[in-house]
Design an enzyme around this catalytic site. Structure first.
Site, PDB file in Angstrom:
ATOM      1  N   THR A   1       0.792  -1.222   0.000  1.00  0.00           N
ATOM      2  CA  THR A   1       0.000   0.000   0.000  1.00  0.00           C
ATOM      3  C   THR A   1       0.831   1.282   0.000  1.00  0.00           C
ATOM      4  OG1 THR A   1      -1.422   1.334   1.442  1.00  0.00           O
ATOM      5  CG2 THR A   1      -0.165  -0.378   2.515  1.00  0.00           C
TER       6      THR A   1
ATOM      7  N   GLU B   1       0.227   3.635   1.821  1.00  0.00           N
ATOM      8  CA  GLU B   1       0.344   4.078   3.221  1.00  0.00           C
ATOM      9  C   GLU B   1       1.756   3.845   3.756  1.00  0.00           C
ATOM     10  OE1 GLU B   1      -1.849   5.375   5.920  1.00  0.00           O
ATOM     11  OE2 GLU B   1      -2.606   6.190   4.055  1.00  0.00           O
TER      12      GLU B   1
ATOM     13  N   TYR C   1      -1.650   0.251  10.942  1.00  0.00           N
ATOM     14  CA  TYR C   1      -1.959  -0.394   9.651  1.00  0.00           C
ATOM     15  C   TYR C   1      -0.728  -0.377   8.754  1.00  0.00           C
ATOM     16  CZ  TYR C   1      -3.647  -0.867   4.853  1.00  0.00           C
ATOM     17  OH  TYR C   1      -3.789  -1.266   3.544  1.00  0.00           O
TER      18      TYR C   1
ATOM     19  N   LYS D   1       1.728  -3.440   7.427  1.00  0.00           N
ATOM     20  CA  LYS D   1       1.915  -3.720   5.994  1.00  0.00           C
ATOM     21  C   LYS D   1       3.394  -3.643   5.598  1.00  0.00           C
ATOM     22  CE  LYS D   1      -2.234  -4.386   4.041  1.00  0.00           C
ATOM     23  NZ  LYS D   1      -2.577  -5.394   3.046  1.00  0.00           N
TER      24      LYS D   1
HETATM   25  P1  NAP Z   1     -11.581  -4.582   2.091  1.00  0.00           P
HETATM   26  O1  NAP Z   1     -12.748  -4.256   1.225  1.00  0.00           O
HETATM   27  O2  NAP Z   1     -11.533  -4.062   3.492  1.00  0.00           O
HETATM   28  O3  NAP Z   1     -11.487  -6.197   2.150  1.00  0.00           O
HETATM   29  C1  NAP Z   1     -10.705  -6.860   3.103  1.00  0.00           C
HETATM   30  C2  NAP Z   1     -10.970  -8.351   2.997  1.00  0.00           C
HETATM   31  O4  NAP Z   1     -10.173  -9.044   3.967  1.00  0.00           O
HETATM   32  C3  NAP Z   1     -12.431  -8.758   3.299  1.00  0.00           C
HETATM   33  O5  NAP Z   1     -12.783  -9.806   2.419  1.00  0.00           O
HETATM   34  C4  NAP Z   1     -12.339  -9.282   4.723  1.00  0.00           C
HETATM   35  O6  NAP Z   1     -13.357 -10.195   5.066  1.00  0.00           O
HETATM   36  C5  NAP Z   1     -10.998  -9.993   4.653  1.00  0.00           C
HETATM   37  N1  NAP Z   1     -10.390 -10.274   5.958  1.00  0.00           N
HETATM   38  C6  NAP Z   1     -10.194  -9.425   6.996  1.00  0.00           C
HETATM   39  N2  NAP Z   1      -9.604 -10.076   8.015  1.00  0.00           N
HETATM   40  C7  NAP Z   1      -9.434 -11.359   7.623  1.00  0.00           C
HETATM   41  C8  NAP Z   1      -8.879 -12.504   8.220  1.00  0.00           C
HETATM   42  N3  NAP Z   1      -8.403 -12.495   9.465  1.00  0.00           N
HETATM   43  N4  NAP Z   1      -8.849 -13.671   7.518  1.00  0.00           N
HETATM   44  C9  NAP Z   1      -9.362 -13.734   6.263  1.00  0.00           C
HETATM   45  N5  NAP Z   1      -9.904 -12.665   5.640  1.00  0.00           N
HETATM   46  C10 NAP Z   1      -9.939 -11.499   6.307  1.00  0.00           C
HETATM   47  O7  NAP Z   1     -10.217  -4.153   1.394  1.00  0.00           O
HETATM   48  P2  NAP Z   1      -9.929  -3.761  -0.137  1.00  0.00           P
HETATM   49  O8  NAP Z   1     -10.158  -2.307  -0.315  1.00  0.00           O
HETATM   50  O9  NAP Z   1     -10.576  -4.735  -1.025  1.00  0.00           O
HETATM   51  O10 NAP Z   1      -8.337  -3.954  -0.192  1.00  0.00           O
HETATM   52  C11 NAP Z   1      -7.768  -5.219  -0.502  1.00  0.00           C
HETATM   53  C12 NAP Z   1      -6.332  -5.263   0.029  1.00  0.00           C
HETATM   54  O11 NAP Z   1      -5.575  -4.239  -0.580  1.00  0.00           O
HETATM   55  C13 NAP Z   1      -6.196  -5.049   1.522  1.00  0.00           C
HETATM   56  O12 NAP Z   1      -5.130  -5.863   1.957  1.00  0.00           O
HETATM   57  C14 NAP Z   1      -5.825  -3.593   1.663  1.00  0.00           C
HETATM   58  O13 NAP Z   1      -5.075  -3.389   2.850  1.00  0.00           O
HETATM   59  C15 NAP Z   1      -4.978  -3.405   0.418  1.00  0.00           C
HETATM   60  N6  NAP Z   1      -4.977  -2.059  -0.178  1.00  0.00           N
HETATM   61  C16 NAP Z   1      -6.155  -1.442  -0.465  1.00  0.00           C
HETATM   62  C17 NAP Z   1      -6.143  -0.204  -1.081  1.00  0.00           C
HETATM   63  C18 NAP Z   1      -7.424   0.516  -1.431  1.00  0.00           C
HETATM   64  O14 NAP Z   1      -7.360   1.726  -1.690  1.00  0.00           O
HETATM   65  N7  NAP Z   1      -8.545  -0.162  -1.489  1.00  0.00           N
HETATM   66  C19 NAP Z   1      -4.906   0.397  -1.419  1.00  0.00           C
HETATM   67  C20 NAP Z   1      -3.739  -0.290  -1.124  1.00  0.00           C
HETATM   68  C21 NAP Z   1      -3.772  -1.524  -0.528  1.00  0.00           C
HETATM   69  P3  NAP Z   1     -14.831  -9.694   5.564  1.00  0.00           P
HETATM   70  O15 NAP Z   1     -15.595  -9.374   4.305  1.00  0.00           O
HETATM   71  O16 NAP Z   1     -15.343 -10.856   6.299  1.00  0.00           O
HETATM   72  O17 NAP Z   1     -14.612  -8.470   6.404  1.00  0.00           O
HETATM   73  O1  G4F Z   2     -10.668   6.720   2.698  1.00  0.00           O
HETATM   74  P1  G4F Z   2      -9.684   6.649   3.787  1.00  0.00           P
HETATM   75  O2  G4F Z   2     -10.110   6.050   5.073  1.00  0.00           O
HETATM   76  O3  G4F Z   2      -8.414   5.901   3.178  1.00  0.00           O
HETATM   77  P2  G4F Z   2      -6.875   5.829   3.619  1.00  0.00           P
HETATM   78  O4  G4F Z   2      -6.675   6.151   5.041  1.00  0.00           O
HETATM   79  O5  G4F Z   2      -6.104   6.624   2.621  1.00  0.00           O
HETATM   80  O6  G4F Z   2      -6.574   4.275   3.433  1.00  0.00           O
HETATM   81  C1  G4F Z   2      -7.034   3.566   2.284  1.00  0.00           C
HETATM   82  O7  G4F Z   2      -6.074   3.657   1.266  1.00  0.00           O
HETATM   83  C2  G4F Z   2      -4.811   3.033   1.572  1.00  0.00           C
HETATM   84  C3  G4F Z   2      -3.887   3.254   0.372  1.00  0.00           C
HETATM   85  O8  G4F Z   2      -3.175   4.454   0.543  1.00  0.00           O
HETATM   86  C4  G4F Z   2      -5.057   1.554   1.825  1.00  0.00           C
HETATM   87  F1  G4F Z   2      -3.881   0.922   2.082  1.00  0.00           F
HETATM   88  C5  G4F Z   2      -6.001   1.388   3.002  1.00  0.00           C
HETATM   89  O9  G4F Z   2      -6.279   0.001   3.171  1.00  0.00           O
HETATM   90  C6  G4F Z   2      -7.294   2.119   2.700  1.00  0.00           C
HETATM   91  O10 G4F Z   2      -7.953   1.448   1.649  1.00  0.00           O
HETATM   92  O11 G4F Z   2      -9.136   8.108   4.109  1.00  0.00           O
HETATM   93  C7  G4F Z   2      -8.588   8.942   3.109  1.00  0.00           C
HETATM   94  C8  G4F Z   2      -8.310  10.309   3.708  1.00  0.00           C
HETATM   95  C9  G4F Z   2      -7.530  10.239   5.037  1.00  0.00           C
HETATM   96  O12 G4F Z   2      -6.542  11.248   5.057  1.00  0.00           O
HETATM   97  C10 G4F Z   2      -8.575  10.552   6.091  1.00  0.00           C
HETATM   98  O13 G4F Z   2      -8.076  11.177   7.265  1.00  0.00           O
HETATM   99  O14 G4F Z   2      -9.563  10.930   4.027  1.00  0.00           O
HETATM  100  C11 G4F Z   2      -9.472  11.498   5.322  1.00  0.00           C
HETATM  101  N1  G4F Z   2     -10.829  11.622   5.872  1.00  0.00           N
HETATM  102  C12 G4F Z   2     -11.468  12.794   6.123  1.00  0.00           C
HETATM  103  N2  G4F Z   2     -12.671  12.555   6.670  1.00  0.00           N
HETATM  104  C13 G4F Z   2     -11.633  10.611   6.246  1.00  0.00           C
HETATM  105  C14 G4F Z   2     -12.795  11.202   6.751  1.00  0.00           C
HETATM  106  N3  G4F Z   2     -11.480   9.273   6.165  1.00  0.00           N
HETATM  107  C15 G4F Z   2     -12.503   8.491   6.608  1.00  0.00           C
HETATM  108  N4  G4F Z   2     -12.380   7.146   6.513  1.00  0.00           N
HETATM  109  N5  G4F Z   2     -13.649   9.027   7.130  1.00  0.00           N
HETATM  110  C16 G4F Z   2     -13.852  10.385   7.235  1.00  0.00           C
HETATM  111  O15 G4F Z   2     -14.877  10.859   7.727  1.00  0.00           O
END
Ligand code: NAP
Ligand code: G4F
Length: 363
Positions: free
Chosen positions: A133, A135, A157, A161
């Site tokens: 990520t 992050e 987090y 990672k």
């Molecule tokens: P998400 O929607 O939160 O999905 C997370 C998945 O992990 C869900 O299927 C959840 O199951 C499962 N999970 C959580 N704990 C578990 C455990 N102990 N054992 C087995 N499964 C478990 O996340 P996403 O946005 O699809 O992201 C996918 C991956 O990419 C994550 O690793 C995240 O950290 C990483 N990532 C995401 C972003 C982004 O912007 N989306 C960016 C960079 C990296 P449940 O449905 O049961 O909760």
């Molecule tokens: O949508 P966010 O919660 O995503 P964040 O923290 O960037 O993390 C996501 O992206 C990462 C990749 O860079 C992944 F690794 C991670 O698993 C996840 O998918 O927040 C985005 C920004 C942050 O700066 C947060 O402080 O939005 C700001 N924010 C402002 N108001 C908020 C809010 N975030 C959330 N969740 N809720 C608010 O009300």
């Protein structure tokens, strides 16, 4: 013809659901690990499960990253060609409240999977993708972050990672497993979890429009992110594993916007004019003008956005923007969806979803 077998952890999540669709279209046999939950957690993949053309091609198994036995058993049974480790406690804000749990799932969970490949003797067969990520960059050390930029994680987090990133490289170097990191910047979609900021905004606005809520509370609206579409990004997860050797790749759009800009653009798309006042925790947005016929629940001068201390994090990542030159060159990466298309797709989906639930609510 022999079909490739993929195992996806986190299949019930946003990325897992898009990746399963993508791999099935590529004729893979897809196995997914879902964890035990007290209520249904498969809404993002039910349409795949119910699709008759995927009979004998799509399988779900109970498992958990924290239960190494379940992982070894499944990997031994399936002998997958590719494993995509997408499972995680993926919420940065929540990780401050659950630091130990987040570390166990994200760090030890990744180690459990990698070691299961080794234990099953599949080092030369099974390729491994780790969902790393942006992050990791946290307090940024370079204005645009690439594979060469130093990491500075700022949350439990991100720190969890960081371990996962390095253990993936360790198993690559020590045991010659084809193990790669995709360092993905934020990616969103109508399937994004409702507590992440983009979806919280599109759902929140939809609820206000249908009279189910009055005001949306946000945290740091000046935070800057590089937002892409999850559907585009899962294709890159696959491409990372098709590259000639294991490696690490940044995937990003290379464009950056603030949370406040995202809010403004949602209202612009809906043709609702808003105006911001005040600053800090006292900043808010009011409705200035709109189409009364189209939006009967809205009122002029209604305060529609407020800032709440509750949504600020103990340590904030203020500024992320990727440099994806390596992926562009070696994987032929090109982002397909811009922020305006993303907003349109998310707003349309949430308005429709809320309209339907409002009808149900009235009944
Ligand atoms: P998400 O929607 O939160 O999905 C997370 C998945 O992990 C869900 O299927 C959840 O199951 C499962 N999970 C959580 N704990 C578990 C455990 N102990 N054992 C087995 N499964 C478990 O996340 P996403 O946005 O699809 O992201 C996918 C991956 O990419 C994550 O690793 C995240 O950290 C990483 N990532 C995401 C972003 C982004 O912007 N989306 C960016 C960079 C990296 P449940 O449905 O049961 O909760
Ligand atoms: O949508 P966010 O919660 O995503 P964040 O923290 O960037 O993390 C996501 O992206 C990462 C990749 O860079 C992944 F690794 C991670 O698993 C996840 O998918 O927040 C985005 C920004 C942050 O700066 C947060 O402080 O939005 C700001 N924010 C402002 N108001 C908020 C809010 N975030 C959330 N969740 N809720 C608010 O009300």
């Amino acid at each position: 013809m022999k079909f490739k077998k993929a195992l996806i952890t986190g299949i019930t999540g946003q990325d897992g659901s898009y990746l399963a669709e993508f791999l099935l279209k590529k004729k893979y046999i897809v196995h997914g690990i879902k964890r035990k939950s007290s209520s249904f957690n498969t809404s993002r993949i039910d349409h795949i499960y119910d699709n008759k053309s995927y009979k004998n091609k799509f399988y779900l198994h109970y498992g958990d990253l924290l239960d190494p036995n379940s992982l070894t058993d499944l990997i031994n049974k399936i002998k997958p060609d590719e494993i995509y480790n997408l499972a995680a406690q993926s919420h940065v804000g929540v990780s401050f409240q659950l630091p130990n749990y987040t570390t166990q799932v994200n760090s030890l969970g990744t180690l459990n999977l990698l070691h299961a490949i080794y234990d099953c003797g599949l080092e030369s067969k099974t390729k491994f993708y780790q969902a790393s990520t942006s992050e990791l960059y946290g307090e940024i050390q370079e204005s645009r972050q690439s594979e060469k930029t130093s990491f500075y994680p700022k949350s439990p987090y991100a720190t969890s990672k960081l371990f996962a990133y390095w253990i993936t490289k360790n198993y690559r170097e020590s045991y010659k497993i084809f193990a790669s990191n995709g360092i993905l910047f934020n990616h969103e979609s109508p399937r994004r979890g409702e507590t992440f900021v983009t979806r919280k905004i599109t759902m929140g606005i939809s609820k206000i429009i249908y009279g189910l809520d009055k005001c949306l509370y946000l945290g740091n609206i000046y935070s800057l992110r590089d937002w892409g579409h999850a559907r585009d990004y899962v294709e890159m997860c696959w491409k990372v594993l098709q590259y000639k050797k294991p490696d690490d790749f940044v995937i990003a759009t290379e464009k950056q916007y603030s949370v406040k800009y995202f809010v403004d653009e949602c209202f612009k798309y809906l043709r609702i004019k808003i105006k911001w006042y005040g600053n800090g925790l006292k900043e808010y947005a009011k409705i200035v003008s709109f189409d009364y016929k189209k939006y009967p629940f809205l009122k002029k001068n209604m305060i529609i956005i407020r800032i709440s201390r509750k949504y600020f994090r103990p340590n904030e990542v203020n500024n992320l923007i990727g440099n994806a030159s390596k992926a562009k060159k070696l994987l032929k990466w090109k982002p397909k969806t811009n922020i305006y298309q993303l907003i349109k797709e998310m707003m349309d989906a949430d308005l429709e979803y809320t309209r339907k639930s409002q009808i149900k609510y009235k009944l």
